[in-house]
Scaffold this active site. Structure first.
Site, PDB file in Angstrom:
ATOM      1  N   CYS A 285      85.429  27.107  59.307  1.00 46.08           N
ATOM      2  CA  CYS A 285      84.152  26.717  58.691  1.00 46.08           C
ATOM      3  C   CYS A 285      83.569  27.692  57.677  1.00 46.08           C
ATOM      4  CB  CYS A 285      83.134  26.483  59.796  1.00 46.08           C
ATOM      5  SG  CYS A 285      83.489  24.982  60.693  1.00 46.08           S
ATOM      6  N   LYS A 288      85.165  27.885  54.130  1.00 46.25           N
ATOM      7  CA  LYS A 288      85.117  26.570  53.476  1.00 46.25           C
ATOM      8  C   LYS A 288      83.685  26.196  53.098  1.00 46.25           C
ATOM      9  CE  LYS A 288      85.914  23.037  56.217  1.00 46.25           C
ATOM     10  NZ  LYS A 288      84.684  22.247  56.265  1.00 46.25           N
ATOM     11  N   ARG A 355      93.072  29.033  62.279  1.00 46.16           N
ATOM     12  CA  ARG A 355      92.722  28.776  60.887  1.00 46.16           C
ATOM     13  C   ARG A 355      91.909  29.941  60.298  1.00 46.16           C
ATOM     14  NH1 ARG A 355      90.417  22.752  61.490  1.00 46.16           N
ATOM     15  NH2 ARG A 355      89.674  23.677  63.427  1.00 46.16           N
TER      16      ARG A 355
HETATM   17  C1  UDX Z   1      85.933  19.638  61.794  1.00 47.14           C
HETATM   18  C2  UDX Z   1      85.170  19.030  60.667  1.00 47.14           C
HETATM   19  O1  UDX Z   1      85.521  17.752  60.509  1.00 47.14           O
HETATM   20  C3  UDX Z   1      85.201  19.893  59.470  1.00 47.14           C
HETATM   21  O2  UDX Z   1      84.542  19.345  58.393  1.00 47.14           O
HETATM   22  C4  UDX Z   1      84.504  21.110  59.899  1.00 47.14           C
HETATM   23  O3  UDX Z   1      84.191  21.953  58.854  1.00 47.14           O
HETATM   24  C5  UDX Z   1      85.350  21.774  60.915  1.00 47.14           C
HETATM   25  O4  UDX Z   1      85.468  20.943  61.981  1.00 47.14           O
HETATM   26  P1  UDX Z   1      88.074  20.003  63.001  1.00 47.14           P
HETATM   27  O5  UDX Z   1      87.742  19.060  64.096  1.00 47.14           O
HETATM   28  O6  UDX Z   1      87.956  21.458  63.279  1.00 47.14           O
HETATM   29  O7  UDX Z   1      87.230  19.654  61.713  1.00 47.14           O
HETATM   30  O8  UDX Z   1      89.458  19.695  62.322  1.00 47.14           O
HETATM   31  P2  UDX Z   1      90.811  19.282  62.993  1.00 47.14           P
HETATM   32  O9  UDX Z   1      90.959  19.957  64.292  1.00 47.14           O
HETATM   33  O10 UDX Z   1      91.822  19.439  61.927  1.00 47.14           O
HETATM   34  O11 UDX Z   1      90.580  17.732  63.310  1.00 47.14           O
HETATM   35  C6  UDX Z   1      90.489  16.729  62.371  1.00 47.14           C
HETATM   36  C7  UDX Z   1      91.323  15.561  62.866  1.00 47.14           C
HETATM   37  O12 UDX Z   1      91.121  14.428  62.033  1.00 47.14           O
HETATM   38  C8  UDX Z   1      92.832  15.829  62.862  1.00 47.14           C
HETATM   39  O13 UDX Z   1      93.335  15.647  64.162  1.00 47.14           O
HETATM   40  C9  UDX Z   1      93.398  14.777  61.907  1.00 47.14           C
HETATM   41  O14 UDX Z   1      94.654  14.277  62.301  1.00 47.14           O
HETATM   42  C10 UDX Z   1      92.337  13.709  61.976  1.00 47.14           C
HETATM   43  N1  UDX Z   1      92.297  12.803  60.823  1.00 47.14           N
HETATM   44  C11 UDX Z   1      92.350  13.270  59.570  1.00 47.14           C
HETATM   45  C12 UDX Z   1      92.163  11.435  61.067  1.00 47.14           C
HETATM   46  O15 UDX Z   1      92.162  10.981  62.202  1.00 47.14           O
HETATM   47  N2  UDX Z   1      92.072  10.602  59.994  1.00 47.14           N
HETATM   48  C13 UDX Z   1      92.150  11.042  58.723  1.00 47.14           C
HETATM   49  O16 UDX Z   1      92.073  10.228  57.797  1.00 47.14           O
HETATM   50  C14 UDX Z   1      92.290  12.421  58.496  1.00 47.14           C
HETATM   51  C1  UDX Z   2      80.952  28.676  63.339  1.00 43.17           C
HETATM   52  C2  UDX Z   2      79.464  28.547  63.650  1.00 43.17           C
HETATM   53  O1  UDX Z   2      79.077  29.595  64.538  1.00 43.17           O
HETATM   54  C3  UDX Z   2      79.159  27.185  64.237  1.00 43.17           C
HETATM   55  O2  UDX Z   2      77.762  27.030  64.435  1.00 43.17           O
HETATM   56  C4  UDX Z   2      79.661  26.122  63.287  1.00 43.17           C
HETATM   57  O3  UDX Z   2      79.432  24.826  63.797  1.00 43.17           O
HETATM   58  C5  UDX Z   2      81.131  26.304  63.006  1.00 43.17           C
HETATM   59  O4  UDX Z   2      81.362  27.621  62.498  1.00 43.17           O
HETATM   60  P1  UDX Z   2      83.124  29.229  64.753  1.00 43.17           P
HETATM   61  O5  UDX Z   2      83.768  29.396  63.419  1.00 43.17           O
HETATM   62  O6  UDX Z   2      83.776  28.365  65.772  1.00 43.17           O
HETATM   63  O7  UDX Z   2      81.644  28.645  64.574  1.00 43.17           O
HETATM   64  O8  UDX Z   2      82.945  30.658  65.440  1.00 43.17           O
HETATM   65  P2  UDX Z   2      81.921  31.877  65.319  1.00 43.17           P
HETATM   66  O9  UDX Z   2      81.585  32.313  66.671  1.00 43.17           O
HETATM   67  O10 UDX Z   2      80.796  31.573  64.416  1.00 43.17           O
HETATM   68  O11 UDX Z   2      82.836  33.023  64.688  1.00 43.17           O
HETATM   69  C6  UDX Z   2      83.349  32.937  63.374  1.00 43.17           C
HETATM   70  C7  UDX Z   2      84.062  34.211  63.013  1.00 43.17           C
HETATM   71  O12 UDX Z   2      83.155  35.294  62.880  1.00 43.17           O
HETATM   72  C8  UDX Z   2      85.096  34.673  64.045  1.00 43.17           C
HETATM   73  O13 UDX Z   2      86.257  35.118  63.365  1.00 43.17           O
HETATM   74  C9  UDX Z   2      84.410  35.804  64.772  1.00 43.17           C
HETATM   75  O14 UDX Z   2      85.299  36.738  65.315  1.00 43.17           O
HETATM   76  C10 UDX Z   2      83.596  36.409  63.643  1.00 43.17           C
HETATM   77  N1  UDX Z   2      82.417  37.164  64.119  1.00 43.17           N
HETATM   78  C11 UDX Z   2      81.397  36.520  64.770  1.00 43.17           C
HETATM   79  C12 UDX Z   2      82.338  38.532  63.882  1.00 43.17           C
HETATM   80  O15 UDX Z   2      83.246  39.138  63.282  1.00 43.17           O
HETATM   81  N2  UDX Z   2      81.228  39.199  64.298  1.00 43.17           N
HETATM   82  C13 UDX Z   2      80.189  38.604  64.945  1.00 43.17           C
HETATM   83  O16 UDX Z   2      79.209  39.282  65.275  1.00 43.17           O
HETATM   84  C14 UDX Z   2      80.287  37.203  65.185  1.00 43.17           C
END
Ligand code: UDX
Ligand code: UDX
Length: 480
Positions: A285, A288, A355
C-alpha cells in the site's frame, strides 16, 4: 430501516489479503447475510476451500478460526463469479490496483484495469438494484469511472428487458494492516463510507453497526473518502521516513533512535505509534498510494506538493540501500562468497506477504555483490521468493545469474554454521529469543550481527564475540 429485508447476499470480487479477511469478519458478524467471495484465480479459491487450514492463501492471525467457523454456512468461496454477482445486493470490489507499468502515468498512477473489468462484470450480470462498494484503494474519482461503466449496462439491458438495473457506488476504504487484520476489522478506529445515495449509505452503515459503534462510522462524500485513504497511508509512510531519516542522523552523532522515539512519542501531539526505525517500509500500500497521491498532485499542477510527498519515497529507497551498503563496507567492500544469513523476508511479521518488502532490495544488493545468502522466514515460501527474484535483471540474464547464490531454509538451527554475518530484516518473534551465545560459537570470525529493526540489545549478545550494528545506533562497541 431493516437490513434483513434488503440485504441478503453480498459478493466480494477479489479474494486476496483484503477481500478474504474482510469477508471472513463480515460473515462472522452478520450470520443472516450470505457472503460469496470470488476470484478469477481458481487455484486461490481452491486454497480458500482447503480442509487443511494451513493452506489458506492468506496467513493472518485468527483468520483460520473464522474461516473454519463460517465456511459453507454463510461464507462461500467460489469461482462462480456470474451467479455470485447475480444474487448480490451489495458487491465489494477488492481486486488489486497495482502501479501502472506502461502508458500514461506509468510508474505513478494505479492500473485500474481490474477495477474496470470488475465493474463490467457487475454491469453485465447484476440484477435489480445493486450497491457497489470500492474496497480497493483507488485514485480519487474512481467511483465516477465505476458509475459510468455500470450505468452503460443498465441502458443496454433497458432495451432488451422490461426490468432495469440501477446502481449506487460507495467508497469504503480498508484501513486494516496485515498481521493485525482481524483485530483491525473487528475493532477499527473508524470506518469511512463515502457516497451520494443516502439510502445506500445508511444500508452499509447498518451492516457495520452490527459490531461497530455508530459514532465510529463516518459518512462523507465520495471524493473525501477516497482521498482520506490515500492521505492516511501517506501520513503513516511519512512518519516512518521521518524516523528513518533521524535514525541515520543518530548513528554518526551518538544519539540512539529508540531514545529519541520514546522522547518525542510521549508528546501526546506526536504520539508513540509508527515511530520504529527500520530498513524502510514495505507492503502493497504505502508506495503505491504515495505514487498515486503524487500523480494526482501533478495532475492538478501542484508540483511543490507532489515533490513534498515524493521525498517520503526517496528517503525510503535510500534507507534500504544505505543499510545494504554499510554491510558491504564492513567487509571492506567485498562480500563475495561471504555467507550471510538474512532473517525475515515478509515486509512485516505475522504475514506471508512479501510485496515491496525491504528484504528484496537488501537481498538483491548483497547477491549482486557476490554474497552467498541464506534466507529464512517462518511463513514465506521459497517459491514466493523465487518468483520475485526471477523477475529481476540479475537473475534474468543467464550468464550473469550463474554466480548468484541464495538458498532458502525454514530451519533455524542449522542456518548459522560458518556464517560471517546475520541480518535481521523482519522482526518475527522467533528472532527475539535466539540463543546468540550458541550462534556465536558456530559463526566464522569475525562475525557480525546487523539488526535493522532494533530488536536486540547489547545484553542479548553478552558473552559473545559478535560485532553488532543496530539501526539508529550504529556500530556498538562492546565489552565482550
Ligand atoms: C488490496 C486492494 O485491492 C488494493 O487496492 C490495496 O491497495 C491493497 O489491498 P490485496 O487484497 O492486498 O489488494 O491484493 P491481492 O492479495 O493481490 O488480492 C486481489 C485479488 O483480486 C487477487 O486474488 C486476484 O486474483 C483477484 N482479482 C484480480 C480478481 O478476482 N479479479 C480481477 O479482475 C483481478
Ligand atoms: C498499511 C496501513 O497501516 C493500513 O491502515 C492500510 O490499510 C494498508 O497499509 P500494512 O502495509 O499492512 O498497512 O502494514 P503497516 O503496519 O502499516 O506497515 C507497513 C510497513 O511499515 C512495514 O514494512 C512495517 O515494517 C513498516 N513500519 C511500520 C516501520 O518500519 N516502522 C513503524 O513504526 C511502523
Amino acid at each position: 430501516m431493516s437490513i434483513n429485508n434488503k440485504i441478503k447476499n453480498i459478493c466480494c470480487l477479489g479474494a486476496g489479503y483484503v477481500g478474504g479477511p474482510t469477508m471472513a469478519v463480515l460473515a462472522n458478524k452478520c450470520p443472516d447475510i450470505n457472503i460469496f467471495v470470488t476470484d478469477v484465480d481458481k487455484e486461490k479459491i481452491k486454497k480458500w476451500n482447503s480442509d487443511n487450514l494451513a493452506e489458506l492463501p492468506v496467513f493472518e492471525p485468527g483468520l483460520d478460526e473464522l474461516v473454519s467457523k463460517n465456511r459453507n454456512k454463510n461464507l462461500f468461496f467460489t469461482s462462480d463469479i456470474e451467479s455470485s454477482i447475480r444474487k448480490a445486493d451489495i458487491i465489494f470490489i477488492s481486486v488489486n490496483t497495482p502501479t501502472k507499468e506502461h502508458g500514461l502515468g506509468a510508474g505513478y498512477a494505479s492500473d485500474l484495469k481490474w477495477v474496470e473489468s470488475s465493474a463490467r462484470l457487475v454491469g453485465k450480470y447484476s440484477e435489480g438494484h445493486t450497491i457497489i462498494v470500492e474496497k480497493s484503494t483507488v485514485p480519487v474519482r474512481t467511483a465516477e469511472l465505476i458509475q459510468k461503466i455500470v450505468s452503460s449496462y443498465s441502458k443496454i439491458s433497458n432495451k432488451k428487458l422490461p426490468s432495469y438495473k440501477t446502481f449506487s457506488v460507495l467508497s469504503s476504504p480498508e484501513f486494516l494492516a496485515e498481521g493485525t487484520a482481524i483485530k483491525d476489522l473487528e475493532t477499527p478506529d473508524r470506518v469511512l463510507i463515502g457516497g451520494e445515495d443516502n439510502e445506500a449509505l445508511d444500508l452499509l452503515s447498518l451492516i457495520y453497526q452490527k459490531w461497530i459503534p455508530k459514532e465510529k462510522i463516518y459518512l462523507t462524500n465520495l471524493w473525501s473518502s477516497e482521498l482520506s485513504k490515500l492521505t492516511a497511508n501517506a501520513f503513516l509512510a511519512q512518519r516512518i521516513s521521518s524516523i528513518n531519516a533521524i535514525s541515520a542522523l543518530c548513528e554518526p552523532s551518538g544519539a540512539d533512535v529508540k531514545e529519541v522515539s520514546k522522547a518525542i512519542g510521549s508528546d501526546t501531539r506526536i504520539g508513540g505509534k509508527f515511530l520504529f526505525a527500520g530498513p524502510g517500509f514495505g507492503g502493497s500500500c504505502f508506495q503505491k498510494d504515495l505514487l498515486n497521491l503524487i500523480y494526482l498532485c501533478k495532475f492538478y499542477n501542484l508540483i511543490q506538493v507532489a515533490e513534498y510527498w515524493e521525498q517520503v519515497l526517496k528517503l525510503n529507497e535510500w534507507q534500504k540501500k544505505r543499510i545494504s551498503k554499510l554491510i558491504i563496507e564492513v567487509f571492506f567492500g567485498t562480500v563475495t562468497d561471504k555467507k550471510i544469513v538474512l532473517l525475515g523476508f515478509s515486509f512485516k511479521p505475522n504475514t506471508n506477504d512479501i510485496r515491496e518488502s525491504p528484504a528484496i532490495t537488501i537481498a538483491l544488493e548483497l547477491i549482486e555483490n557476490g554474497a552467498n545468502l541464506k534466507i529464512h522466514d517462518p511463513k514465506v515460501s521459497k517459491e514466493q521468493i523465487n518468483k520475485v527474484f526471477s523477475a529481476k535483471d540479475i537473475f534474468k540474464n543467464q550468464n550473469k545469474s550463474q554466480n548468484k547464490k541464495w538458498e532458502f531454509s525454514n530451519e533455524l538451527s542449522t542456518l548459522f554454521k560458518n556464517a560471517d554475518a546475520v541480518i535481521i530484516v523482519t522482526e518475527w518473534p522467533d528472532y527475539r529469543d535466539l540463543n546468540w551465545q550458541e550462534i556465536s560459537k558456530v559463526m566464522r570470525k569475525p562475525s557480525w550481527i546487523f539488526d535493522t529493526r532494533g530488536i536486540l540489545s547489547e545484553k542479548d549478545l553478552s558473552n559473545t564475540d559478535l560485532n553488532f550494528w543496530r539501526v539508529g545506533k550504529g556500530f556498538i562497541e562492546r565489552n565482550k
